[in-house]
Design a protein around this motif. Structure first.
Motif, PDB file in Angstrom:
ATOM      1  N   UNK A  46       0.847  -1.188   0.000  1.00  0.00           N
ATOM      2  CA  UNK A  46       0.000   0.000   0.000  1.00  0.00           C
ATOM      3  C   UNK A  46       0.879   1.233   0.000  1.00  0.00           C
ATOM      4  N   UNK A  47       0.416   2.266  -0.701  1.00  0.00           N
ATOM      5  CA  UNK A  47       1.193   3.499  -0.718  1.00  0.00           C
ATOM      6  C   UNK A  47       0.276   4.709  -0.630  1.00  0.00           C
ATOM      7  N   UNK A  48       0.749   5.731   0.049  1.00  0.00           N
ATOM      8  CA  UNK A  48      -0.057   6.945   0.210  1.00  0.00           C
ATOM      9  C   UNK A  48      -0.149   7.752  -1.077  1.00  0.00           C
ATOM     10  N   UNK A  49       0.623   7.358  -2.102  1.00  0.00           N
ATOM     11  CA  UNK A  49       0.614   8.142  -3.335  1.00  0.00           C
ATOM     12  C   UNK A  49      -0.663   7.961  -4.145  1.00  0.00           C
ATOM     13  N   UNK A  50      -1.400   6.913  -3.846  1.00  0.00           N
ATOM     14  CA  UNK A  50      -2.541   6.602  -4.698  1.00  0.00           C
ATOM     15  C   UNK A  50      -3.857   7.050  -4.088  1.00  0.00           C
ATOM     16  N   UNK A  51      -4.882   7.043  -4.933  1.00  0.00           N
ATOM     17  CA  UNK A  51      -6.210   7.467  -4.522  1.00  0.00           C
ATOM     18  C   UNK A  51      -6.715   6.636  -3.352  1.00  0.00           C
ATOM     19  N   UNK A  52      -7.532   7.249  -2.492  1.00  0.00           N
ATOM     20  CA  UNK A  52      -7.876   6.608  -1.221  1.00  0.00           C
ATOM     21  C   UNK A  52      -8.493   5.223  -1.387  1.00  0.00           C
ATOM     22  N   UNK A  53      -9.134   4.946  -2.515  1.00  0.00           N
ATOM     23  CA  UNK A  53      -9.734   3.619  -2.674  1.00  0.00           C
ATOM     24  C   UNK A  53      -8.803   2.644  -3.377  1.00  0.00           C
ATOM     25  N   UNK A  54      -7.683   3.143  -3.860  1.00  0.00           N
ATOM     26  CA  UNK A  54      -6.853   2.309  -4.734  1.00  0.00           C
ATOM     27  C   UNK A  54      -5.450   2.165  -4.180  1.00  0.00           C
ATOM     28  N   UNK A  55      -5.316   2.202  -2.878  1.00  0.00           N
ATOM     29  CA  UNK A  55      -3.968   2.283  -2.325  1.00  0.00           C
ATOM     30  C   UNK A  55      -3.214   0.972  -2.347  1.00  0.00           C
ATOM     31  N   UNK A  56      -3.938  -0.133  -2.271  1.00  0.00           N
ATOM     32  CA  UNK A  56      -3.251  -1.415  -2.157  1.00  0.00           C
ATOM     33  C   UNK A  56      -3.193  -2.156  -3.470  1.00  0.00           C
ATOM     34  N   UNK A  57      -2.093  -2.838  -3.679  1.00  0.00           N
ATOM     35  CA  UNK A  57      -1.959  -3.689  -4.843  1.00  0.00           C
ATOM     36  C   UNK A  57      -1.370  -5.023  -4.397  1.00  0.00           C
ATOM     37  N   UNK A  58      -1.758  -6.104  -5.083  1.00  0.00           N
ATOM     38  CA  UNK A  58      -1.235  -7.417  -4.738  1.00  0.00           C
ATOM     39  C   UNK A  58      -0.332  -7.894  -5.862  1.00  0.00           C
ATOM     40  N   UNK A  59       0.825  -8.366  -5.503  1.00  0.00           N
ATOM     41  CA  UNK A  59       1.802  -8.794  -6.504  1.00  0.00           C
ATOM     42  C   UNK A  59       2.328 -10.170  -6.140  1.00  0.00           C
ATOM     43  N   UNK A  60       2.731 -10.898  -7.142  1.00  0.00           N
ATOM     44  CA  UNK A  60       3.268 -12.228  -6.867  1.00  0.00           C
ATOM     45  C   UNK A  60       4.346 -12.553  -7.883  1.00  0.00           C
ATOM     46  N   UNK A  61       5.153 -13.539  -7.552  1.00  0.00           N
ATOM     47  CA  UNK A  61       6.094 -14.012  -8.559  1.00  0.00           C
ATOM     48  C   UNK A  61       6.468 -15.463  -8.267  1.00  0.00           C
ATOM     49  N   UNK A  62       6.854 -16.158  -9.334  1.00  0.00           N
ATOM     50  CA  UNK A  62       7.247 -17.546  -9.190  1.00  0.00           C
ATOM     51  C   UNK A  62       8.472 -17.774 -10.051  1.00  0.00           C
ATOM     52  N   UNK A  63       9.385 -18.593  -9.564  1.00  0.00           N
ATOM     53  CA  UNK A  63      10.598 -18.814 -10.334  1.00  0.00           C
ATOM     54  C   UNK A  63      11.075 -20.253 -10.250  1.00  0.00           C
ATOM     55  N   UNK A  64      11.833 -20.656 -11.266  1.00  0.00           N
ATOM     56  CA  UNK A  64      12.417 -21.995 -11.300  1.00  0.00           C
ATOM     57  C   UNK A  64      13.903 -21.866 -11.615  1.00  0.00           C
ATOM     58  N   UNK A  65      14.697 -22.772 -11.045  1.00  0.00           N
ATOM     59  CA  UNK A  65      16.127 -22.745 -11.364  1.00  0.00           C
ATOM     60  C   UNK A  65      16.658 -24.164 -11.478  1.00  0.00           C
ATOM     61  N   UNK A  66      17.710 -24.284 -12.234  1.00  0.00           N
ATOM     62  CA  UNK A  66      18.311 -25.606 -12.430  1.00  0.00           C
ATOM     63  C   UNK A  66      19.816 -25.450 -12.354  1.00  0.00           C
ATOM     64  N   UNK A  67      20.426 -26.047 -11.342  1.00  0.00           N
ATOM     65  CA  UNK A  67      21.875 -26.002 -11.215  1.00  0.00           C
ATOM     66  C   UNK A  67      22.487 -27.148 -12.014  1.00  0.00           C
ATOM     67  N   UNK A  68      22.764 -26.863 -13.263  1.00  0.00           N
ATOM     68  CA  UNK A  68      23.303 -27.906 -14.137  1.00  0.00           C
ATOM     69  C   UNK A  68      24.647 -28.442 -13.650  1.00  0.00           C
ATOM     70  N   UNK A  69      25.400 -27.560 -12.997  1.00  0.00           N
ATOM     71  CA  UNK A  69      26.741 -28.001 -12.588  1.00  0.00           C
ATOM     72  C   UNK A  69      26.697 -29.048 -11.482  1.00  0.00           C
ATOM     73  N   UNK A  70      25.533 -29.175 -10.863  1.00  0.00           N
ATOM     74  CA  UNK A  70      25.419 -30.233  -9.862  1.00  0.00           C
ATOM     75  C   UNK A  70      24.894 -31.545 -10.431  1.00  0.00           C
ATOM     76  N   UNK A  71      24.576 -31.532 -11.692  1.00  0.00           N
ATOM     77  CA  UNK A  71      24.110 -32.764 -12.334  1.00  0.00           C
ATOM     78  C   UNK A  71      25.304 -33.687 -12.588  1.00  0.00           C
ATOM     79  N   UNK A  72      24.988 -34.942 -12.603  1.00  0.00           N
ATOM     80  CA  UNK A  72      26.070 -35.912 -12.738  1.00  0.00           C
ATOM     81  C   UNK A  72      26.834 -35.716 -14.050  1.00  0.00           C
ATOM     82  N   UNK A  73      26.087 -35.399 -15.123  1.00  0.00           N
ATOM     83  CA  UNK A  73      26.741 -35.361 -16.443  1.00  0.00           C
ATOM     84  C   UNK A  73      27.673 -34.159 -16.608  1.00  0.00           C
ATOM     85  N   UNK A  74      27.584 -33.182 -15.712  1.00  0.00           N
ATOM     86  CA  UNK A  74      28.492 -32.042 -15.827  1.00  0.00           C
ATOM     87  C   UNK A  74      29.472 -31.953 -14.671  1.00  0.00           C
TER      88      UNK A  74
END
Lengths: 564, 470
Positions: A159-187
């Motif tokens: 929430x931020x005071x910069x926005x209109x009194x009814x629109x102050x809050x926003x919901x955000x999300x994120x998702x991520x995936x990673x693969x450490x190839x150097x830990x795989x047997x073949x590398x």
């Protein structure tokens, strides 16, 4: 003056569960003083001795506080590792300044504010203030399997005071995936590969680069709004009650690679982001009574690529010798995907009716960059008449400037920018060089228009206007006829120039006395001397005009660092 | 034990976050006040309205451009042919020059800013009616509505076509909302109708609340009840509704509240000279800094053509070289042996202990009773009644010689009325509108026949650029 204070508490409830709270408070004070002596030419016409000479004292202050409380919990079971984090964040920043003017400094040497004869006649202190407050809740979790597969997820409510009194809050999300190839047997058995990680993420963030009070309609009290003995409250701006967060949906894919015994370090990223409800300052029709209005405008797409490469030519840690070179860069392309319908209507008339347009407008066209420069293409200056020839939309040549002939002629952002340079450590000597580059962008050279093309020849003018302007039939010149009653120069491609830049931004030399026995003898852990200079040299495809409004400075800093 | 600590910590966190966060995000700016704070008290309404008057009196509007400066130059009050003249080219109607572009956008922007402020006041008198007592509600809302009519009317007189040239053509937007949207322009006729409607509503509210009706409180510097009447007569005449204009003007003149002042007011010692004939002003705006540009406009600085004036011969010609006309001898005075309009010269020194409202300086006339008499003269069904009004003005100014009273033709009467606009309203900005309304072929001192397109001023560029409905 800058004061900052951080306070941190950590309480481990269990080895894998702890609670942490951070409070930071910072306060910055600054000021500036401007003194004009009584002999200054701007005060020549002032007859009143007690008004000759002026002193402007300005005081700036900013303070902020921020507190973050987090709960951290981790869990390991065999190859599985979970880490969870919940946080609550509260922050406030405040900026303010005031300035006042005193008058009457009869003698040059009396340049202290205290010698003023009086405050400025009819003057009053001026200043401004802004406060922004934010609140955020966050949950984030990481999971890794066998240090090979990684996943993370986060959810945030801000929430931020910069926005209109009814629109102050926003919901955000994120998702991520990673693969450490150097830990795989073949590398794992390949020695040259120290690290090879692939990662990708998708998520939303909210950003808020808008002034503190855009959502509020405000009134201001001033001398000019007072109607004789009645105090007046003057309308200051038009607030947008509906103003809300701009949401950036970003998809990112990247790799972190380290090769050859950590000598080569590579980091690559590609992203595509869509900004919804992008906040823009719109120019309003003056009949609304206001000139600007902050609005959530539409959809903007950004696609970009970033790279960072570092290679160590010498890597001798035992002796403390190291020499590395690096280069990094970024490119970004933005495109307007959709415009609010209301804005579309505005755009169409922007061209049609705007016969006397002087400065290139920020036009917005779907599919185009937000930073595109729209001008009428110019063929050049006619040697016979000294007037400019334009190319119309249907390819004809014409002496008349028509707003509807405007095209996107350039983009006011560089295609590529970044840094490259080198660091050397040798027996305690440290040398660092950083060069900054940018190329591929354009700039509308308004300075050239103002100072050369559109000057009033009755006053002192830039020498270029005299030397380079068109004078006689047959003259080949970049400038049209310069004179009295000539029409002001309209937005033309003649003044769109490529903006390529190479700057030696930092050069530093230092010496670390870690080998010298006196350091230990004096009871110190380390002793280091270094010298830094900025902007030693610059090469630019556009000549840069320096003057009081665009001053140039070069800084040299000498520093001494002691470790106790 | 540990669980209790958990619970306490959790409770603190929750308490901190949910209960107070909306209040926490409600930031009140310190250098400015939010509109909800302004409109939460009677004082706030008064302050918002005071700022409107201050803006009306600014240089961009009635302090200069719409009275003594730009509009008077359009009426040929000044010779502006020197390139060093502050209004260079304006008497030649050079609407493509930078000077015109700057002045026109200045007027447009400032006028609509005032309108926006008025619209917000008018809106809040309804939504926040509870904080206002009846009397204040009536007066504030009444003044605001009448002012909205006043300023729109002057915009349409400048930027809209006259009733003769194009009553039903798009002119300016008559704005009654407070928002960010560009509105499509109304026709001249529509603007006048809307102005009259606003004026009527404002008038009815002021009728029951304006202190000017109960006692002798000085209300000249506010949009008072009588000012709404005078404005009504002015708009009706411009709209071509002469019969209505006649009855409004007649009522106001015959009420005797604003008598013509004796010429002796003009001939007093310099520091008490009533150059503006203050008692005749039904509505006037006051600006403390008037002197800043009055001195630049109406004083000698290098050459008389660099200031706003005309040659001595021209000035004599306006007043028909009438030897006894006190205006000729007192409204034009020498500075370094050149003649300058001295109507706005401020030599007044306040008598110690006297009320600020008795000041004679720092004022610009917005509506004068002699103009209402001229409206009456023009609209009177009997030309002799009209002549009587002219005679009254001439007598008050000590003009020698009598007007013709036999075989009075319409054109004779109109010619004499025009002369009074030229003489009595010199430097007050009404002359150009007189000619525009009548679509005159000639304006005194303008060497050419007037091309009717010159009567409609071009709308400022940035309006055309950013208002999609134009």
């Amino acid at each position: 003056m800058f004061v900052t204070n951080n306070f941190q508490v950590r309480y481990s409830i269990k080895p894998n569960l702890y609670f942490e709270s951070k409070i930071s408070v910072s306060r910055q004070k600054g000021g500036s003083d401007q003194f004009y002596s009584a002999e200054h030419s701007r005060l020549e016409n002032e007859v009143d001795e007690s008004r000759k000479g002026s002193y402007t004292a300005r005081n700036d202050e900013s303070s902020s506080h921020e507190s973050t409380t987090t709960f951290n919990y981790s869990l390991a079971r065999g190859n599985h590792l979970w880490h969870s984090n919940a946080a609550f964040n509260i922050a406030s920043t405040n900026d303010s300044y005031y300035s006042l003017v005193a008058e009457g400094f009869p003698f040059d040497r009396l340049d202290n504010l205290l010698f003023a004869a009086q405050y400025q006649a009819n003057g009053r202190p001026t200043g401004d203030e802004s406060t922004i407050r934010r609140i955020g809740y966050l949950y984030s979790g990481n999971y890794s399997y066998d240090n090979r597969f990684l996943a993370d997820l986060s959810i945030k409510r801000d929430g931020s005071s910069q926005f209109g009194s009814d629109k102050r809050f926003g919901t955000f999300w994120s998702a991520g995936l990673g693969w450490n190839l150097h830990n795989e047997r073949f590398l794992k058995n390949i020695e040259d590969i120290n690290r090879f990680k692939l990662r990708s993420s998708y998520g939303t963030t909210g950003s808020l680069n808008i002034p503190a009070y855009s959502s509020l309609t405000r009134y201001i009290y001033s001398v000019s709004s007072t109607y004789f003995n009645e105090l007046g409250a003057d309308l200051n701006n038009l607030g947008n009650r509906m103003l809300t967060w701009q949401q950036v949906y970003k998809f990112n894919i990247g790799a972190d690679i380290e090769l050859f015994n950590h000598r080569l370090d590579l980091r690559l990223d590609w992203y595509r982001s869509i900004t919804r409800d992008a906040v823009t300052q719109l120019t309003l029709a003056p009949s609304t009574g206001f000139s600007q209005f902050a609005e959530n405008l539409g959809k903007v797409e950004n696609v970009g690529f970033e790279y960072n490469i570092r290679y160590k030519l010498i890597d001798d840690r035992k002796r403390g010798n190291m020499w590395s070179v690096f280069v990094n860069g970024a490119t970004n392309k933005d495109r307007l995907l959709a415009l609010a319908n209301r804005l579309k209507a505005t755009n169409e008339t922007l061209d049609k009716n705007n016969e006397r347009q002087v400065v290139p407008n920020i036009l917005l066209h779907e599919g185009m960059s937000q930073h595109a420069i729209y001008v009428v293409p110019s063929v050049g200056v006619d040697p016979t008449t000294g007037s400019e020839i334009f190319r119309t939309k249907d390819g004809q040549e014409s002496f008349t400037w028509d707003a509807s002939d405007k095209i996107a002629y350039g983009i006011a952002r560089p295609t590529w920018n970044g840094n490259f340079g080198s660091n050397l450590l040798y027996r305690g000597i440290e040398i660092g060089v950083i060069l900054n580059y940018q190329f591929g962008g354009q700039l509308y050279n308004q300075t050239l228009v103002n100072n050369v093309q559109d000057v009033n020849p009755r006053y002192n003018v830039d020498r270029r206007a005299y030397d380079l302007g068109w004078v006689h039939p047959g003259d080949l010149s970049q400038f049209t006829r310069i004179g009295l009653n000539t029409t002001p120069t309209r937005a033309t491609s003649r003044f769109v120039q490529d903006n390529n830049l190479l700057t030696l931004s930092t050069l530093s030399i230092g010496y670390n006395f870690y080998k010298s026995p006196f350091v230990k003898r004096l009871g110190m852990r380390s002793f280091q001397l270094s010298a830094v200079t900025n902007d030693l040299f610059q090469w630019s495809s556009i000549d840069i005009e320096r003057g009081t409004s665009n001053p140039f400075y070069r800084s040299f800093a000498l520093s001494l660092r002691l470790g106790l | 034990m540990k669980t209790t600590i958990y619970i306490i910590l959790l409770k603190i966190a929750l308490l901190l976050s949910f209960a107070s966060c909306n209040n926490y995000l409600d930031v009140a700016p310190k250098s400015t006040l939010r509109e909800d704070e302004i409109f939460s008290s009677q004082t706030g309404f008064e302050q918002a309205l005071a700022a409107v008057y201050a803006n009306l009196a600014s240089k961009a509007l009635y302090g200069d451009n719409l009275t003594m400066g730009f509009v008077s130059a359009l009426g040929q009050n000044y010779n502006t042919t020197s390139s060093n003249n502050p209004l260079y080219g304006m008497a030649q109607y050079n609407y493509t020059s930078d000077i015109y572009r700057n002045i026109s956008i200045d007027i447009w922007r400032s006028a609509y800013k005032v309108i926006a402020a008025l619209n917000n006041i008018i809106l809040h008198t309804e939504t926040n009616k509870a904080v206002l007592n009846d009397n204040v509600y009536n007066r504030v809302r009444g003044e605001a509505l009448a002012l909205r009519a006043f300023i729109h009317f002057d915009l349409v007189r400048l930027f809209g076509k006259s009733m003769i040239l194009g009553a039903d053509e798009a002119s300016i937007p008559y704005r009654i909302t407070f928002d960010q949207f560009g509105r499509s322009p109304h026709t001249t006729r529509e603007v006048l109708e809307k102005a009259l409607a606003d004026l009527k509503e404002g008038q009815n509210l002021l009728k029951v609340s304006d202190p000017v009706l109960q006692n002798s409180v000085n209300r000249q510097i506010k949009m008072n009840y009588y000012a709404t009447k005078a404005l009504e007569a002015r708009i009706l005449l411009y709209a071509g509704r002469n019969t209505d204009a006649y009855s409004v003007a007649k009522q106001l003149v015959e009420s005797g509240i604003y008598p013509l002042l004796p010429a002796s007011e003009l001939t007093k010692a310099d520091n008490q000279k009533n150059r503006l004939l203050k008692g005749e002003l039904i509505f006037t705006l006051r600006n403390k800094n008037l002197n800043d540009w009055v001195n630049q406009y109406f004083r000698f600085s290098g050459n008389s053509v660099f200031s706003l004036t005309r040659s001595t011969a021209d000035i004599n010609s306006i007043y028909e070289s009438n030897p006894t006309d006190k205006r000729l001898s007192n409204w034009f005075q020498d500075d370094q042996s050149s003649k300058f309009p001295s109507k706005y010269w401020q030599t007044y020194s306040q008598i110690s202990g006297s009320n600020d409202s008795t000041r004679l300086d720092q004022m610009v006339p917005a509506i004068r009773i002699s103009e209402i008499r001229l409206i009456l003269a023009e609209t009177a069904p009997d030309p002799l009644e009209g002549l009587a009004q002219l005679a009254a003005i001439r007598a008050a100014r000590d003009v020698s010689g009598a007007l013709q009273i036999t075989n009075v033709t319409r054109s004779y009467l109109m010619a004499e009325i025009q002369k009074e606009y030229e003489k009595d309203l010199y430097g007050e900005g009404q002359l150009f509108f007189f000619h525009k309304r009548l679509n005159s072929k000639n304006i005194k001192f303008y060497s050419q026949t007037v091309n009717p397109t010159l009567y409609t001023l071009p709308i400022p560029d940035s309006e055309l650029e950013y208002n999609p409905t134009y």
